[in-house]
Every structure is written in C-alpha cells, then in structure tokens.
Scaffold this motif. Sequence first.
Motif, PDB file in Angstrom:
ATOM      1  N   PRO A  93     -28.263 -12.029 -41.355  1.00 30.32           N
ATOM      2  CA  PRO A  93     -29.483 -12.064 -41.354  1.00 30.32           C
ATOM      3  C   PRO A  93     -30.095 -13.566 -41.370  1.00 30.32           C
ATOM      4  O   PRO A  93     -31.218 -13.861 -41.411  1.00 30.32           O
ATOM      5  CB  PRO A  93     -30.382 -11.183 -42.377  1.00 30.32           C
ATOM      6  N   VAL A  94     -29.004 -14.414 -41.639  1.00 27.49           N
ATOM      7  CA  VAL A  94     -29.626 -15.762 -42.186  1.00 27.49           C
ATOM      8  C   VAL A  94     -29.141 -16.750 -41.085  1.00 27.49           C
ATOM      9  O   VAL A  94     -27.824 -16.962 -40.596  1.00 27.49           O
ATOM     10  CB  VAL A  94     -28.936 -16.497 -43.313  1.00 27.49           C
ATOM     11  N   LEU A  95     -29.863 -17.740 -40.277  1.00 24.83           N
ATOM     12  CA  LEU A  95     -29.499 -18.651 -39.174  1.00 24.83           C
ATOM     13  C   LEU A  95     -30.204 -19.927 -39.588  1.00 24.83           C
ATOM     14  O   LEU A  95     -31.246 -20.049 -39.987  1.00 24.83           O
ATOM     15  CB  LEU A  95     -30.155 -18.035 -37.961  1.00 24.83           C
ATOM     16  N   VAL A  96     -29.557 -20.863 -39.162  1.00 25.91           N
ATOM     17  CA  VAL A  96     -29.836 -22.304 -39.185  1.00 25.91           C
ATOM     18  C   VAL A  96     -29.495 -22.726 -37.879  1.00 25.91           C
ATOM     19  O   VAL A  96     -28.476 -22.758 -37.271  1.00 25.91           O
ATOM     20  CB  VAL A  96     -28.978 -23.244 -40.185  1.00 25.91           C
ATOM     21  N   ARG A  97     -30.815 -23.552 -37.342  1.00 22.90           N
ATOM     22  CA  ARG A  97     -30.406 -23.726 -35.771  1.00 22.90           C
ATOM     23  C   ARG A  97     -31.323 -24.979 -35.587  1.00 22.90           C
ATOM     24  O   ARG A  97     -32.289 -25.374 -36.289  1.00 22.90           O
ATOM     25  CB  ARG A  97     -31.357 -22.882 -34.936  1.00 22.90           C
ATOM     26  N   VAL A  98     -30.768 -26.102 -34.689  1.00 20.18           N
ATOM     27  CA  VAL A  98     -31.211 -27.182 -34.344  1.00 20.18           C
ATOM     28  C   VAL A  98     -31.299 -27.328 -32.796  1.00 20.18           C
ATOM     29  O   VAL A  98     -30.309 -26.927 -32.163  1.00 20.18           O
ATOM     30  CB  VAL A  98     -30.875 -28.497 -34.994  1.00 20.18           C
ATOM     31  N   VAL A  99     -32.376 -27.675 -31.931  1.00 21.22           N
ATOM     32  CA  VAL A  99     -32.349 -27.820 -30.816  1.00 21.22           C
ATOM     33  C   VAL A  99     -32.828 -29.129 -30.320  1.00 21.22           C
ATOM     34  O   VAL A  99     -34.040 -29.444 -30.835  1.00 21.22           O
ATOM     35  CB  VAL A  99     -33.260 -26.646 -29.972  1.00 21.22           C
ATOM     36  N   SER A 100     -32.388 -30.023 -29.610  1.00 18.19           N
ATOM     37  CA  SER A 100     -32.920 -31.241 -29.084  1.00 18.19           C
ATOM     38  C   SER A 100     -32.497 -31.297 -27.825  1.00 18.19           C
ATOM     39  O   SER A 100     -31.596 -31.118 -27.156  1.00 18.19           O
ATOM     40  CB  SER A 100     -31.897 -32.299 -29.975  1.00 18.19           C
ATOM     41  N   GLN A 101     -33.884 -31.807 -26.865  1.00 18.16           N
ATOM     42  CA  GLN A 101     -34.049 -32.061 -25.725  1.00 18.16           C
ATOM     43  C   GLN A 101     -34.587 -33.223 -25.236  1.00 18.16           C
ATOM     44  O   GLN A 101     -35.653 -33.385 -25.901  1.00 18.16           O
ATOM     45  CB  GLN A 101     -34.751 -30.786 -25.271  1.00 18.16           C
TER      46      GLN A 101
ATOM     47  N   THR B 270     -36.999 -32.556 -30.988  1.00 17.22           N
ATOM     48  CA  THR B 270     -36.124 -32.018 -31.872  1.00 17.22           C
ATOM     49  C   THR B 270     -36.823 -30.859 -32.705  1.00 17.22           C
ATOM     50  O   THR B 270     -37.779 -31.460 -33.169  1.00 17.22           O
ATOM     51  CB  THR B 270     -35.117 -33.033 -32.766  1.00 17.22           C
ATOM     52  N   ASP B 271     -36.181 -29.870 -32.847  1.00 16.02           N
ATOM     53  CA  ASP B 271     -36.820 -28.742 -33.561  1.00 16.02           C
ATOM     54  C   ASP B 271     -35.643 -28.054 -34.406  1.00 16.02           C
ATOM     55  O   ASP B 271     -34.399 -27.660 -33.929  1.00 16.02           O
ATOM     56  CB  ASP B 271     -37.309 -27.456 -32.689  1.00 16.02           C
ATOM     57  N   TRP B 272     -36.045 -28.009 -35.918  1.00 16.59           N
ATOM     58  CA  TRP B 272     -35.001 -27.319 -36.812  1.00 16.59           C
ATOM     59  C   TRP B 272     -35.879 -26.196 -37.216  1.00 16.59           C
ATOM     60  O   TRP B 272     -36.915 -26.028 -37.397  1.00 16.59           O
ATOM     61  CB  TRP B 272     -34.944 -28.733 -37.990  1.00 16.59           C
ATOM     62  N   LEU B 273     -34.818 -25.148 -37.657  1.00 12.29           N
ATOM     63  CA  LEU B 273     -35.103 -23.848 -37.965  1.00 12.29           C
ATOM     64  C   LEU B 273     -34.260 -23.279 -38.962  1.00 12.29           C
ATOM     65  O   LEU B 273     -33.226 -23.183 -38.664  1.00 12.29           O
ATOM     66  CB  LEU B 273     -35.646 -22.884 -36.717  1.00 12.29           C
TER      67      LEU B 273
ATOM     68  N   GLN C 168     -38.462 -40.157  -6.998  1.00 11.11           N
ATOM     69  CA  GLN C 168     -38.514 -39.103  -8.009  1.00 11.11           C
ATOM     70  C   GLN C 168     -37.250 -38.936  -8.679  1.00 11.11           C
ATOM     71  O   GLN C 168     -36.370 -38.745  -7.907  1.00 11.11           O
ATOM     72  CB  GLN C 168     -39.296 -37.911  -7.410  1.00 11.11           C
ATOM     73  N   SER C 169     -37.402 -38.904 -10.112  1.00 17.20           N
ATOM     74  CA  SER C 169     -36.077 -38.545 -10.812  1.00 17.20           C
ATOM     75  C   SER C 169     -36.316 -37.761 -11.838  1.00 17.20           C
ATOM     76  O   SER C 169     -37.558 -38.125 -12.713  1.00 17.20           O
ATOM     77  CB  SER C 169     -35.094 -39.912 -11.251  1.00 17.20           C
ATOM     78  N   LEU C 170     -35.659 -36.914 -12.558  1.00 19.12           N
ATOM     79  CA  LEU C 170     -35.601 -36.087 -13.596  1.00 19.12           C
ATOM     80  C   LEU C 170     -34.491 -35.735 -14.327  1.00 19.12           C
ATOM     81  O   LEU C 170     -33.339 -35.456 -13.446  1.00 19.12           O
ATOM     82  CB  LEU C 170     -36.332 -34.646 -13.220  1.00 19.12           C
ATOM     83  N   ARG C 171     -34.204 -36.004 -15.563  1.00 19.54           N
ATOM     84  CA  ARG C 171     -32.988 -36.017 -16.208  1.00 19.54           C
ATOM     85  C   ARG C 171     -33.210 -35.304 -17.429  1.00 19.54           C
ATOM     86  O   ARG C 171     -34.022 -35.500 -18.314  1.00 19.54           O
ATOM     87  CB  ARG C 171     -32.434 -37.083 -16.814  1.00 19.54           C
ATOM     88  N   ILE C 172     -32.649 -34.173 -17.780  1.00 23.10           N
ATOM     89  CA  ILE C 172     -32.883 -33.230 -18.906  1.00 23.10           C
ATOM     90  C   ILE C 172     -31.687 -33.010 -19.763  1.00 23.10           C
ATOM     91  O   ILE C 172     -31.194 -31.742 -19.486  1.00 23.10           O
ATOM     92  CB  ILE C 172     -33.695 -32.028 -18.753  1.00 23.10           C
ATOM     93  N   PRO C 173     -31.039 -33.698 -20.810  1.00 26.23           N
ATOM     94  CA  PRO C 173     -29.943 -33.099 -21.649  1.00 26.23           C
ATOM     95  C   PRO C 173     -30.542 -32.493 -22.629  1.00 26.23           C
ATOM     96  O   PRO C 173     -31.558 -32.552 -23.137  1.00 26.23           O
ATOM     97  CB  PRO C 173     -29.368 -34.376 -22.063  1.00 26.23           C
ATOM     98  N   ARG C 174     -29.794 -31.251 -23.170  1.00 29.10           N
ATOM     99  CA  ARG C 174     -30.338 -30.351 -24.152  1.00 29.10           C
ATOM    100  C   ARG C 174     -29.167 -29.744 -24.839  1.00 29.10           C
ATOM    101  O   ARG C 174     -28.364 -29.526 -24.114  1.00 29.10           O
ATOM    102  CB  ARG C 174     -30.932 -29.189 -23.411  1.00 29.10           C
ATOM    103  N   VAL C 175     -29.465 -29.847 -26.343  1.00 34.17           N
ATOM    104  CA  VAL C 175     -28.326 -29.489 -26.895  1.00 34.17           C
ATOM    105  C   VAL C 175     -28.805 -28.595 -28.202  1.00 34.17           C
ATOM    106  O   VAL C 175     -29.952 -28.640 -28.663  1.00 34.17           O
ATOM    107  CB  VAL C 175     -27.592 -30.551 -28.089  1.00 34.17           C
ATOM    108  N   ARG C 176     -28.029 -27.287 -28.456  1.00 37.08           N
ATOM    109  CA  ARG C 176     -28.623 -26.260 -29.304  1.00 37.08           C
ATOM    110  C   ARG C 176     -27.490 -25.799 -30.007  1.00 37.08           C
ATOM    111  O   ARG C 176     -26.379 -25.490 -29.687  1.00 37.08           O
ATOM    112  CB  ARG C 176     -29.057 -24.942 -28.484  1.00 37.08           C
ATOM    113  N   ALA C 177     -27.523 -26.162 -31.328  1.00 38.86           N
ATOM    114  CA  ALA C 177     -26.462 -25.857 -32.423  1.00 38.86           C
ATOM    115  C   ALA C 177     -27.077 -24.954 -33.403  1.00 38.86           C
ATOM    116  O   ALA C 177     -28.227 -24.720 -33.939  1.00 38.86           O
ATOM    117  CB  ALA C 177     -26.092 -27.097 -33.042  1.00 38.86           C
ATOM    118  N   GLU C 178     -26.083 -23.840 -33.585  1.00 41.09           N
ATOM    119  CA  GLU C 178     -26.672 -22.695 -34.423  1.00 41.09           C
ATOM    120  C   GLU C 178     -25.224 -22.415 -35.316  1.00 41.09           C
ATOM    121  O   GLU C 178     -24.254 -22.271 -35.043  1.00 41.09           O
ATOM    122  CB  GLU C 178     -26.801 -21.224 -33.609  1.00 41.09           C
ATOM    123  N   TYR C 179     -25.766 -22.143 -36.823  1.00 45.84           N
ATOM    124  CA  TYR C 179     -24.771 -21.645 -37.870  1.00 45.84           C
ATOM    125  C   TYR C 179     -25.410 -20.495 -38.335  1.00 45.84           C
ATOM    126  O   TYR C 179     -26.511 -20.347 -39.140  1.00 45.84           O
ATOM    127  CB  TYR C 179     -24.617 -22.922 -38.743  1.00 45.84           C
ATOM    128  N   GLN C 180     -24.466 -19.180 -38.222  1.00 49.12           N
ATOM    129  CA  GLN C 180     -24.805 -18.174 -38.904  1.00 49.12           C
ATOM    130  C   GLN C 180     -24.265 -17.887 -40.217  1.00 49.12           C
ATOM    131  O   GLN C 180     -23.165 -17.729 -40.415  1.00 49.12           O
ATOM    132  CB  GLN C 180     -24.373 -16.998 -38.005  1.00 49.12           C
TER     133      GLN C 180
END
Length: 782
Positions: free
Chosen positions: A679-687, A728-731, A663-675
Amino acid sequence: MPLAALLALPLQLAAANPAAPPVHHGLRGQLEVRAPRLEQAIEVDGRLDEPAWREAAVLTGFSLYQPVDGRPAPDSTEVLVWYSPTAIHFGIRAFEPHGAVRATLADRDRVSSDDYVELHLDTFDERRRALVFIVNPLGVQADGTKSEGGGFIPGANVAPGQNDLSADFQWRSKGRVTEQGYEVEVRVPFSSIRYAVGNPQRWGLQVVRRVQHSGYEQTWTPARRGSASFIAQAGRLVGLTGMRHGQVVELNPELTNTTAGTPRVSNGDGWRYANDANVGGNVRWAMGSDFVLNGTIRPDFSQVEADATQIATDQRFALFYPERRPFFVEGSDQFNVPNTLVYTRRIVRPEAAAKLTGKIGRNDVALLTAMDDRATTLDGSRPFVGIMRLRRDLGTQSTAGVLYSGRTSGARDNHVVGADARLVFGGMYFAQFQAVGSTTSQDGVRRTAPMWEAVVDRTGRSFGFHYALLGIAPDFQTDNGFVPRTGFVQPSFNNRFTAFGRPGGFFERYNVFVQTSALWRYDGFFDGESRLEHRLSANNQLTFRRGWSVSVTPALASYAFDPANYRGLRTAGTNGAAPAPFVPSARTGTTVSSFSVATPQFRRFAASAGTTVGNDVDFLESSRVRRQDWNASLDLRPNERLRVGATYVASSFTRRRDGARIQSLRIPRVRAEYQVARPVLVRVVSQYESTRRAALRDPRTGEVLLTTGPTAGSFVPSVERRGNALRTDWLFSYRPTPGTVVFAGYGNTLTEPDALAFQQLRRVNDALFVKLSYLFRLKQGD
C-alpha cells in the motif's frame, strides 16, 4: 468379511475419495459452469489449500487469442470457482514451464508489464459489458470495466472494447510465485459489485491470461478475433442463488491542503505563499445490487500526477485528456455516448454534485447533476449541469439510447438532445447510427445545429472494414462534451487485411489497415463544392515471435485551406494602406511516413521508438514544411519494487520556402516509483517541456503576418513565442484500500532562457500538497 462391513465399504471409499469437482474444458466447448455454493469462510492468503477449493469447479483448456487465435495455449492454466452467500471466490493456478514469471510489487492498476490474469464478469448477462478484475502473480490488483459500443469512455482515454481501469472496487487478492508458476486467490464480495435482481443468476464469465515472455494472450473460451464482440464469446456462470448483497452506505470524508508559492511581482525578491484548505466528502449508497447513488460536497479533484503533455500534430484541434477524478469515473461506462458527447472534465470545480446509475430490467439509467464554480462563467454566475443517459438492450447485443446534456448560467445556456443505436448482426457485423441537436443561447442570440453519424463495421478474421459518415454543423456546440471540430462532413473508409504465420514460426501476424477519408465544409457538402481535405494511408503492422512488433505507415494527403479559419490574420499594407485580409495558400499535397518498433516485455526492461518524417503543412500559416517527429520510451525494472520509465517526444517544422525552423517541441519525461510495501509508494515525476514557435509569415512573400490586437479592430505583428520549463513532482502515497489514502507531495516549476541547458534555472512556482481521506462502510452485505 461381515455383511455390515461390506455394505459400509462404498461409503468409506466415498469419504476417502470424494467425487472429483466438475471440469470445464474451454476447447471442448464445456462453457456453462455451475459453481458450487458453499457455506464456508476462508482466509485469502494465496494458498489454495482449504477444503472449499477441492470442491470448486475447474476451468481449463485455454486457447490463444493474441496475436493468433484458434490454437491451443502453450501454457497450462486452471481457474477454480465457487461462491458463498456473500462473495464469489476464484483460485488461479498458472503453470509456467517455458520462461520466468514476471511479477513486481506494483501500485494499483499498474500491472500491465507483469504476467497477469483477468477475470471478466458480465453480471447482467448483457453480452456487451463486463466488470474486470486483474491480478499479477503477487496478487497486486487492477480493476475496471470493459464496454463495447459508444465512443471514448469518459473515465479514460480508451476506445470501445478496451479495459477502462478508472473504477476501483473493494475486493481481496493475494498471490505467490511457485516452482511451477504462480497461484493467486481472489475474493469478490457481492456487496462491491452490481448484478441483476432475482434468482437464479446467470452471469457471463471469461478468463484472460497474459504471458509476458511470449507476448501471448490466452482465453478460457475459444474466443475468435473474427467477431463483432469479444464479450459475447464468454462462457456462463449459471444457477447462482441465495446471494446476499444488502444496502451498503459508504462515507468518504476528505481533507486537503495546498500551499502554493509564486515570486513577488512587485520587487522580484522573495516569495508569496497562499494556503488553500478544503474539507469535503463523498457519500455512496448501494441501494441494492443494481442501483448506486453518489453525492459529493466540495470534492477534492486535485491531481496527484499532472497529465503527460501531448503533441498536437494538427494545431487546429484541442487535445483530449482522460478523466481521473474518483466521483466521475465510477459508473462512467453508463454515460458512454458516441462522439464523446459526455466529457466530465468540462465540469471544472463543482461545489456539489450527485449521480445515480443503475439498471431496471433491460434499461440502463444514468443521471448526473452538478453546480460548477463561478469562475467558469464570464458573469460570475454558477452554472448548473444536468446530464441524463438512458439506454435499452435490444436482442442479445444491440442497444438504443437517448441523451440529454445541459449547462445553464446567467450568461449562456447550452442544451444537447440526441439518440443513437448500435445493431449487431451476423456475428461479425454491426451498424451504428446517431442523430443529435444542440441549442445555444448567448448575448440574446439563439443558435440550433445538428450532428449525425452512420457507421457499418465488419470484424472478420482475415478481412474487416469500418465505413463511417460524420457530419457536424458549424453552430453545433456541446458544453459538456468533447467535439474538437465543427462545420464539416467527413466520410471515411477503412479496410483491414490480416495474414497469420505458421505455428512456432518467427513471423506470427501481419495487419494492413488501408484508410481513406475526405472532408467537406458542412454546407459545401450539400452544395456540391469540392472537398477541403482528403487522405490515404496504409498502416502495416507486423508481429514476430515473443512479442516484437514493427509498424510502417506511408500517407498521402491534400489540403485546401478554408479562408474562414484565417479571419484573425492580416498582411501588412504597403504605402500606408490598411492591413489586408490574409489569403491562405492554394491546395497543398503532403507525403508523410511513420515507422515504429517495440521490444517484448523482457524481465528487466521494455523499449520502443518511432519517427514520422516527410513533407507536411503548417496549418497556422498554410505553408509547406518538412516535418520530423521522434519518440522513444524505456521501461526499466531493476528489481521487483523499483520501476523507472523514461520517454522522449520531439517535433519540428521547417519551412520549405526559406529553410527556417518555425516550430519545435521537445519533451523528455522520467517517472520513477518505489513500492515500499503493497500500500506504500514513493514516486517522482520530472518533465521538461521546450517549445518554440516562430512569428507567422506569409508563405508567398515571407513578411510577418498581423494577428488580432488587444483592442477591437486592431492588429499587431506576430511575434516569436518560446518557453523552457522543468516540472518535478514528488509524492508519498499510502493507499491500503480504495477511498482510504494519505498523499503528501511537493512540486515546482523551473524555467531557463536556453533549452535543455540546465544552467540558469529559475523557480517560478511551487506547491506543497497533503490529502487525507478515509472510507467508512456503515452497512454491508458481507
């Protein structure tokens, strides 16, 4: 000088030098605050220069709470407080002579890595629950509740006594960094919070300051760690009168549209897109200062960010994910029940729901009803959900409560009834008891079963313990709760020993938690059978100057595998014989150790890393394995607007019998936010999630095991399962106030044959998401 002038002189001096405002010094025990009531309206601009602030009561004399309590705070803090007929006002002056102020322009509820101040308001003077308002030096907000007692709060994956930031209130704040530290101005309207009916009001009040460069947490009252309650050590706001709350009606219409795409299965070429538009909304009626009625029709429960994947270190149990949906999180602390018997994520996609929460005298009242989607049942009927939680205050901090939870449909009915009590005594002790019964009817069969628990706890400064006995019968079920395992009795004994370093020394605190537990089959416990499992561990935690921390945890365990858990496995028959039931391994001992280290929150980054290694067991095939887990995190702050968070978790099992990686499991995750702005945010999450599970094998012979087949009574050979997926999710988010939002997002999932190769990536789905929501306040008290 004329006599008239002499007589007028004192009045002139008084006008030129008005009386100094009352000062309440925490370390001197001046903990009862009579804040002035002023008929003034001011602009919340982060500058404490209006005349009202010169008349406000002053809170000062802070002391250390974390990592060591009972010492004067090295940083000076002043909190000013006054109130008008419609709101309570706080002014914060946080002086910082020892290091740079940590402040970023962050999204709401994401200020934990900054310097910040928490304002705790126990508006019913219960001594066990408080509203929490948090501001960083720029006035960025976080808010929620703190509740002691019960279990994991349904609104968030937090234990009793931690801040639950799932709720959002309507309030104003603004701050600025100064040469001496920072100043923040806060206005909390009475119409946005709940409090008891009547005059005069008496509220609990605590102020907590977090200083990142030192890692210190400081409190206004001299709170002690050796206490069964943190909230009960708060000061008091007394004499509050003439407050206007009014009846507030909020309408929150929502429009969402999701366009989701998948490849055409028929020819493998081209894409098929489906559009799903939804119009719904919420209504909130604050019927007064102590009751709120919420309703929703076709609510939007879409997630703007997927749950971070967790590692199931014990594959036998489900994973707990927190509730994030706005309708359910408001007032969620009033549904707080030991052992998480209310878990609203079981209500998957309701067509309509209503909720009433409030307080009558010393009684908490919480009611929830919902009609869930047909897709959640096997027969296509709509399940009806009903939950009632009643709790009464006993004495100063003790409580007793009852619960009813039901879910009924054409195919299945489940009802849960229970009672619980939490008794606080001796300042540092509490005892907790719970008794619950469930009744489940399905396919003409009716089953009833109990669940029960007894707990006694001591929270001393240098020594504490937590002793518990939990039993859950095999047929116990709760369709609206989260109970990952049934059919056992488990006693557990946890002891804590704490030592503190000298003031100003490199070493600040050492905790060791010695934990031992055992587990029996439910019926076997009463029949005198031997235990299935037992575990002994010693969690050593060291805290050093400026916030460095190290943890080392060796653990010993022993497992006897219950054959009932392996009924779906068979061994292949020889010479044409039918498959035989799989017999799991005999009792197996394990030795596992964990190690972790975490840095302080530096100005531009913070990091942590940890590992777990040793000889363990794979519960799926009851084999002995060598286990290796790794985790690391890095939080970067290049400037006050950009945040980048990276995490990596990995786990692997290697079968000791043949050295095969099973059994093996590997999960790298990056979350970047720019305020972009407050009230205004741009975010990308990639896993990226890479999983591999080898075919199950008999730990004695090495032969492939058979698992349940597609037809009744059939068995097929176990096969290897693997997957490599990049999501990958952009918001784009515009959220000026809670309830008023504009979300626009795009996400897709890619797969590839080789793990982390990034060469033959193939898109398997994508979606474009848009949400528009606006909050109308039709009537308000401020």
